[in-house]
Design an enzyme around this catalytic site. Structure first.
Site, PDB file in Angstrom:
ATOM      1  N   CYS A   1      16.587  -4.551 -47.842  1.00  0.00           N
ATOM      2  CA  CYS A   1      15.999  -4.432 -46.505  1.00  0.00           C
ATOM      3  C   CYS A   1      16.856  -5.096 -45.438  1.00  0.00           C
ATOM      4  CB  CYS A   1      14.578  -4.990 -46.478  1.00  0.00           C
ATOM      5  SG  CYS A   1      14.433  -6.722 -46.949  1.00  0.00           S
TER       6      CYS A   1
ATOM      7  N   HIS B   1      10.698  -9.807 -45.435  1.00  0.00           N
ATOM      8  CA  HIS B   1      11.122  -8.466 -45.060  1.00  0.00           C
ATOM      9  C   HIS B   1      11.910  -8.507 -43.748  1.00  0.00           C
ATOM     10  CE1 HIS B   1      11.130  -4.163 -44.967  1.00  0.00           C
ATOM     11  NE2 HIS B   1      10.405  -4.085 -43.880  1.00  0.00           N
TER      12      HIS B   1
END
EC number: 3.4.19.12
Length: 364
Positions: free
Chosen positions: A110, A182
């Protein structure tokens, strides 16, 4: 002596096998990488992107971007503690808005995916690898773009070059659940601000940009998200621990300073020659080929038409500017040296050193 040689050979074979296993892992899987400006800058350079660097933002207040040239912020990378929750914000069709958007289909990527999403939507020198990748994925949908990223050997190799090498493989309990973090990015495209999150179906429209100050509005959105998370955690009687990281993708400050110094030197050089034409005694400080001067440097004719005091003022301003920018160049070079050392340590396997040190301590 024979037994010693056999032991050394056995250790060498095991080390070689571990290296081969590491290379196989680097070719198949994606490792987690640290959220650090030095890591991200070198990652982009290894992929081939030119003219950028990452700067960490230490405040979310109005003063957040004071030290940066806001007109040259190409994107924001936001790291936060991820929680499974419903997001009522609608998404838009990336293709209809001319946005490069890829869904995340692989683990641990990510960070790189958020960086790529920002780079692909900015007016930058992407280099041959990303330019070819962008052209190849132009007609693909977000999921296929994500798969294309996962199958890009050049991107995966650059990403996995920051893998922490170790002499031992640590096997984690599959049922053990740790905290999840994230990365998302914020961009300005066609004077509109978007949030690009690979876990969503498409880009999230944040609002219209206020000229070059789009990053300020994105900062307000990030601050709103953090405050909302804090309120949710407090309402649920959870311990509130806010952990996040924000970085800006900006122009390469070292290159920019060096180019500005070069321009100032050419301007000072021409100003000195203009003073000589006015029969002034000057010391020529810059040995330059005038044919290489940037186009925006005033010509000899323009400078000669000015009064002598004004030309001398230009020389003084150039000298002062060169001194200031030279300090910037020195600071940026030291910063990059620090990044290189830290990245070398991140990639090094320090276990043998520690074992050797413990062995010597045990003998004493």
């Amino acid at each position: 002596m024979k037994e010693f040689h056999e032991r050394v050979l056995d250790l060498w074979i095991k080390w070689t096998d571990s290296r081969e296993a590491l290379n196989r892992a680097m070719s198949d899987e994606w490792c987690t990488i640290e959220s650090d400006p030095g890591v991200f800058t070198q990652l982009c350079e290894e992929i081939g992107v030119k003219g950028i660097q990452f700067e960490e933002i230490y405040s979310l207040g109005p003063e957040a971007f004071e030290a940066l040239d806001v007109e040259k912020i190409y994107g924001l990378i936001f790291l936060f503690k991820w929680q499974r929750e419903a997001d009522p914000r609608p998404t838009v069709d990336a293709s209809e808005h001319g946005i490069f958007f890829a869904q995340q289909v692989i683990h641990n990527a990510c960070a790189t995916q958020a960086i790529l999403s920002a780079l692909m939507n900015a007016d930058l020198d992407l280099g041959p690898v990303l330019k070819e990748f962008k052209d190849f994925t132009l007609g693909l949908d977000p999921q296929m773009k994500g798969l294309a990223i996962s199958n890009s050997e050049a991107i995966r190799k650059a990403h996995n070059s920051f893998r922490q090498q170790t002499s031992f493989e640590i096997v984690h309990d599959k049922e053990e659940k740790g905290e999840a973090f994230h990365f998302v990015c914020y961009i300005c495209h066609n004077q509109k601000i978007y949030e690009l999150d690979g876990l969503k179906a498409g880009p999230v429209f944040i609002g219209d940009a206020d000229g070059p100050l789009w990053a300020e509005k994105a900062r307000e959105e990030i601050q709103r998200r953090i405050e909302a998370y804090s309120k949710t955690a407090s309402a649920g009687n959870e311990s509130v621990e806010l952990r996040f990281n924000l970085m800006a993708i900006v122009a390469n400050r070292l290159h920019e300073a060096e180019q500005e110094i070069l321009r100032a030197r050419f301007l000072r050089h021409r100003a000195h020659i203009s003073l000589v034409s006015h029969e002034q005694e000057v010391e020529l400080l810059d040995e330059l080929d005038d044919d290489d001067a940037p186009e925006d440097v005033p010509s000899f004719e323009d400078l000669y038409a000015k009064q002598v005091p004004e030309i001398k003022g230009i020389v003084e301003d150039c000298t002062k500017k060169i001194a200031e920018l030279s300090a910037v160049v020195e600071a940026e070079k030291k910063k990059r040296e620090k990044w290189m050392k830290e990245n070398s340590l991140r990639r090094a396997d320090l276990v043998p050193l520690a074992l050797c040190a413990l062995r010597h301590l045990a003998r004493k």
